[in-house]
Design an enzyme around this catalytic site. Sequence first.
Site, PDB file in Angstrom:
ATOM      1  N   LYS A  99       5.333  42.227 -22.524  1.00 29.41           N
ATOM      2  CA  LYS A  99       6.767  41.938 -22.412  1.00 29.41           C
ATOM      3  C   LYS A  99       7.631  43.150 -22.720  1.00 29.41           C
ATOM      4  O   LYS A  99       8.808  43.155 -22.395  1.00 29.41           O
ATOM      5  CB  LYS A  99       7.150  40.736 -23.281  1.00 29.41           C
ATOM      6  CG  LYS A  99       7.360  41.011 -24.738  1.00 29.41           C
ATOM      7  CD  LYS A  99       8.091  39.832 -25.352  1.00 29.41           C
ATOM      8  CE  LYS A  99       8.203  39.989 -26.841  1.00 29.41           C
ATOM      9  NZ  LYS A  99       8.862  38.849 -27.467  1.00 29.41           N
ATOM     10  N   ASP A 100       7.058  44.171 -23.319  1.00 26.17           N
ATOM     11  CA  ASP A 100       7.813  45.399 -23.582  1.00 26.17           C
ATOM     12  C   ASP A 100       7.657  46.431 -22.461  1.00 26.17           C
ATOM     13  O   ASP A 100       8.181  47.540 -22.570  1.00 26.17           O
ATOM     14  CB  ASP A 100       7.368  46.027 -24.916  1.00 26.17           C
ATOM     15  CG  ASP A 100       7.690  45.114 -26.101  1.00 26.17           C
ATOM     16  OD1 ASP A 100       8.697  44.388 -26.029  1.00 26.17           O
ATOM     17  OD2 ASP A 100       6.923  45.119 -27.077  1.00 26.17           O
ATOM     18  N   ARG A 154      18.070  36.817 -25.158  1.00 19.64           N
ATOM     19  CA  ARG A 154      17.422  35.661 -24.526  1.00 19.64           C
ATOM     20  C   ARG A 154      17.339  34.475 -25.501  1.00 19.64           C
ATOM     21  O   ARG A 154      17.702  33.349 -25.171  1.00 19.64           O
ATOM     22  CB  ARG A 154      16.007  36.070 -24.061  1.00 19.64           C
ATOM     23  CG  ARG A 154      15.189  34.955 -23.459  1.00 19.64           C
ATOM     24  CD  ARG A 154      13.761  35.418 -23.156  1.00 19.64           C
ATOM     25  NE  ARG A 154      13.069  35.896 -24.353  1.00 19.64           N
ATOM     26  CZ  ARG A 154      12.528  35.093 -25.258  1.00 19.64           C
ATOM     27  NH1 ARG A 154      12.562  33.787 -25.115  1.00 19.64           N
ATOM     28  NH2 ARG A 154      11.940  35.595 -26.338  1.00 19.64           N
ATOM     29  N   ARG A 155      16.915  34.759 -26.730  1.00 18.13           N
ATOM     30  CA  ARG A 155      16.828  33.677 -27.722  1.00 18.13           C
ATOM     31  C   ARG A 155      18.225  33.219 -28.125  1.00 18.13           C
ATOM     32  O   ARG A 155      18.499  32.021 -28.244  1.00 18.13           O
ATOM     33  CB  ARG A 155      16.039  34.147 -28.950  1.00 18.13           C
ATOM     34  CG  ARG A 155      14.567  34.371 -28.628  1.00 18.13           C
ATOM     35  CD  ARG A 155      13.791  35.012 -29.778  1.00 18.13           C
ATOM     36  NE  ARG A 155      12.390  35.213 -29.435  1.00 18.13           N
ATOM     37  CZ  ARG A 155      11.676  36.281 -29.785  1.00 18.13           C
ATOM     38  NH1 ARG A 155      12.222  37.247 -30.512  1.00 18.13           N
ATOM     39  NH2 ARG A 155      10.411  36.385 -29.427  1.00 18.13           N
ATOM     40  N   ARG A 172      16.484  43.026 -36.562  1.00 23.41           N
ATOM     41  CA  ARG A 172      15.504  43.845 -35.840  1.00 23.41           C
ATOM     42  C   ARG A 172      14.431  44.315 -36.786  1.00 23.41           C
ATOM     43  O   ARG A 172      14.305  43.836 -37.889  1.00 23.41           O
ATOM     44  CB  ARG A 172      16.189  45.017 -35.119  1.00 23.41           C
ATOM     45  CG  ARG A 172      16.629  44.643 -33.707  1.00 23.41           C
ATOM     46  CD  ARG A 172      16.746  45.865 -32.820  1.00 23.41           C
ATOM     47  NE  ARG A 172      15.440  46.483 -32.595  1.00 23.41           N
ATOM     48  CZ  ARG A 172      15.262  47.744 -32.248  1.00 23.41           C
ATOM     49  NH1 ARG A 172      16.286  48.539 -32.096  1.00 23.41           N
ATOM     50  NH2 ARG A 172      14.052  48.201 -32.053  1.00 23.41           N
ATOM     51  N   ARG A 178      11.274  41.456 -40.304  1.00 23.15           N
ATOM     52  CA  ARG A 178      12.098  40.268 -40.046  1.00 23.15           C
ATOM     53  C   ARG A 178      11.734  39.127 -40.999  1.00 23.15           C
ATOM     54  O   ARG A 178      12.599  38.402 -41.467  1.00 23.15           O
ATOM     55  CB  ARG A 178      11.925  39.829 -38.600  1.00 23.15           C
ATOM     56  CG  ARG A 178      12.436  40.905 -37.637  1.00 23.15           C
ATOM     57  CD  ARG A 178      12.497  40.370 -36.242  1.00 23.15           C
ATOM     58  NE  ARG A 178      11.943  41.330 -35.290  1.00 23.15           N
ATOM     59  CZ  ARG A 178      11.897  41.133 -33.977  1.00 23.15           C
ATOM     60  NH1 ARG A 178      12.341  39.997 -33.472  1.00 23.15           N
ATOM     61  NH2 ARG A 178      11.400  42.040 -33.187  1.00 23.15           N
ATOM     62  N   CYS A 265      19.751  45.125 -18.854  1.00 21.97           N
ATOM     63  CA  CYS A 265      18.944  44.678 -19.979  1.00 21.97           C
ATOM     64  C   CYS A 265      19.773  43.837 -20.942  1.00 21.97           C
ATOM     65  O   CYS A 265      19.253  43.272 -21.887  1.00 21.97           O
ATOM     66  CB  CYS A 265      18.334  45.876 -20.671  1.00 21.97           C
ATOM     67  SG  CYS A 265      19.529  47.161 -20.902  1.00 21.97           S
TER      68      CYS A 265
HETATM   69  N1  LIG Z   1       9.907  42.806 -28.827  1.00 20.32           N
HETATM   70  C1  LIG Z   1       8.907  42.987 -29.846  1.00 20.32           C
HETATM   71  C2  LIG Z   1       7.662  42.234 -29.543  1.00 20.32           C
HETATM   72  N2  LIG Z   1       6.867  42.595 -28.524  1.00 20.32           N
HETATM   73  C3  LIG Z   1       5.822  41.692 -28.460  1.00 20.32           C
HETATM   74  C4  LIG Z   1       6.002  40.774 -29.492  1.00 20.32           C
HETATM   75  C5  LIG Z   1       5.129  39.629 -29.773  1.00 20.32           C
HETATM   76  C6  LIG Z   1       3.789  39.616 -29.093  1.00 20.32           C
HETATM   77  C7  LIG Z   1       3.817  39.232 -27.658  1.00 20.32           C
HETATM   78  O1  LIG Z   1       4.798  38.690 -27.135  1.00 20.32           O
HETATM   79  O2  LIG Z   1       2.772  39.468 -27.005  1.00 20.32           O
HETATM   80  C8  LIG Z   1       7.142  41.119 -30.199  1.00 20.32           C
HETATM   81  C9  LIG Z   1       7.703  40.443 -31.390  1.00 20.32           C
HETATM   82  C10 LIG Z   1       8.543  39.228 -31.105  1.00 20.32           C
HETATM   83  O3  LIG Z   1       9.214  39.152 -30.053  1.00 20.32           O
HETATM   84  O4  LIG Z   1       8.585  38.324 -31.951  1.00 20.32           O
END
Ligand SMILES: NCc1[nH]cc(CCC(=O)O)c1CC(=O)O
Length: 328
Positions: A99-100, A154-155, A172, A178, A265
Site C-alpha cells: 500500500k506504500d 481515507r480513515r 503519525r 501511535r 494524494c
Molecule cells: N502507512 C504505513 C503502513 N504501511 C503498511 C502498514 C500496515 C501493513 C499493511 O498494510 O500491509 C502501515 C501502518 C498502518 O497503516 O496502520
Amino acid sequence: MSLAHPAAVPKHRRSLPLRVGTRASPLALWQTRDFLERVTRFCPVLRDAKAFEEHQLITSGDRIQDRKLAEIGGKGLFAKEIHEALLDGRVDFAVHSLKDLETEMPPGIVLACTLKREDARDVLLPGPALAAADPGDPFSALPQGAVIGTSSVRRQSQLLHRRPDLNVVMFRGNVQTRLRKLAEGEAAATLLALAGLRRLGLEPAGSVPIDAEVMVPAAGQGIVGVTVRADDTELHELLSGIEDPEARAVSSAERALLAALDGSCRTPIGGHARVLADGRLRLTGLVARADGSFLLKRSEEGSAKDAIRLGSELGRALRRDSPADLFA
Ligand SMILES: NCc1[nH]cc(CCC(=O)O)c1CC(=O)O
C-alpha cells in the site's frame, strides 16, 4: 553459488549475498525477515546464513514525521530512496508494504511478487479512557465529540461521514509511536491496519476490526510486495516462485482502481477486493472528501482474470460520479 531451485533453473551463476533493501521500521524489518525466511524455504540453496545482506534505507516518508502524508506528497515517499538504491545497484531487490508503493513502478523496476495477504481490515483501537468498542457497531460506540487520532485522510473521511461530531487529530509515526500516543491519552481512539499490528504481535485486547465494506481499506493493505530491476530476469524468476496468485489478483484490481481514480494524494480513496466462493472477484471502491461531506462507495464483481479491467472500470465510474475538484 547457483540459485538452482525446482521452478526456475538459472541461466547463469551470480554471487551471494543477495542484498535486500528495506525501510528500518520494526514492521518493515519484520516483513523483510519473514520474506527472506519464505524464500529460503522455497530455495534451499539460499539457506546459507550469508545468502542475504539486509540494507536498511531511510526514506523521505520516515524523515518527515510532523505532517500528513497527503501534504508532503503521499505514498511514493516511502519507496523513492529504495527504488534509487535498486536502480543504482546498491541492492538487488526490496521488500515493501504494497500500500506504500505507487501504482506505476518507475521505469526499470518491476513488482516481482506479491505475498499472501494478511487481514486487510482497519481496526479501531480504543485508548485506556474508553470502554471497549461495540464489535457490532464500532463507530456509534464512540462518545460524542471524541478525539480520534489518525493522519490518514481515507480513515478520517470515512469516520467523519458516519460521525461528523468526532474530532480528528493527526497521529503519525510508526505503529509503536501511535500506540504510545494512544496510551498517553493524546486521543480517545485510533485506527490502524490490522496487518501491521498482527505482524508485530501488538493486537491489543479491545481492538475491533471493521468490515472492509464499512471502512474500505487502502489498495494493497495487508500485502507485502517485492521489487526487482526489470533486467534482472534471474532474480525476478526466483522471486516470482513465491508469488501468491490470489494476492496478485486482488491487488491488481485494487491498484488499477487507484490508478484510474488518479486522485491527488490528498483525495481519500479506498479499494478492497476479495475472492468469492465461485472464484470471481468482488471489488469495493471508495472516493470521499476528507471532511466526510461527500462519500461515494460502490462494489462490482468480475472475473479474476480481468482483475485490472474490473479495477479500471470501477475507478472510472467512481471518478465520473464524483465532484471534479477531488481529482484536480
Ligand atoms: N502507512 C504505513 C503502513 N504501511 C503498511 C502498514 C500496515 C501493513 C499493511 O498494510 O500491509 C502501515 C501502518 C498502518 O497503516 O496502520
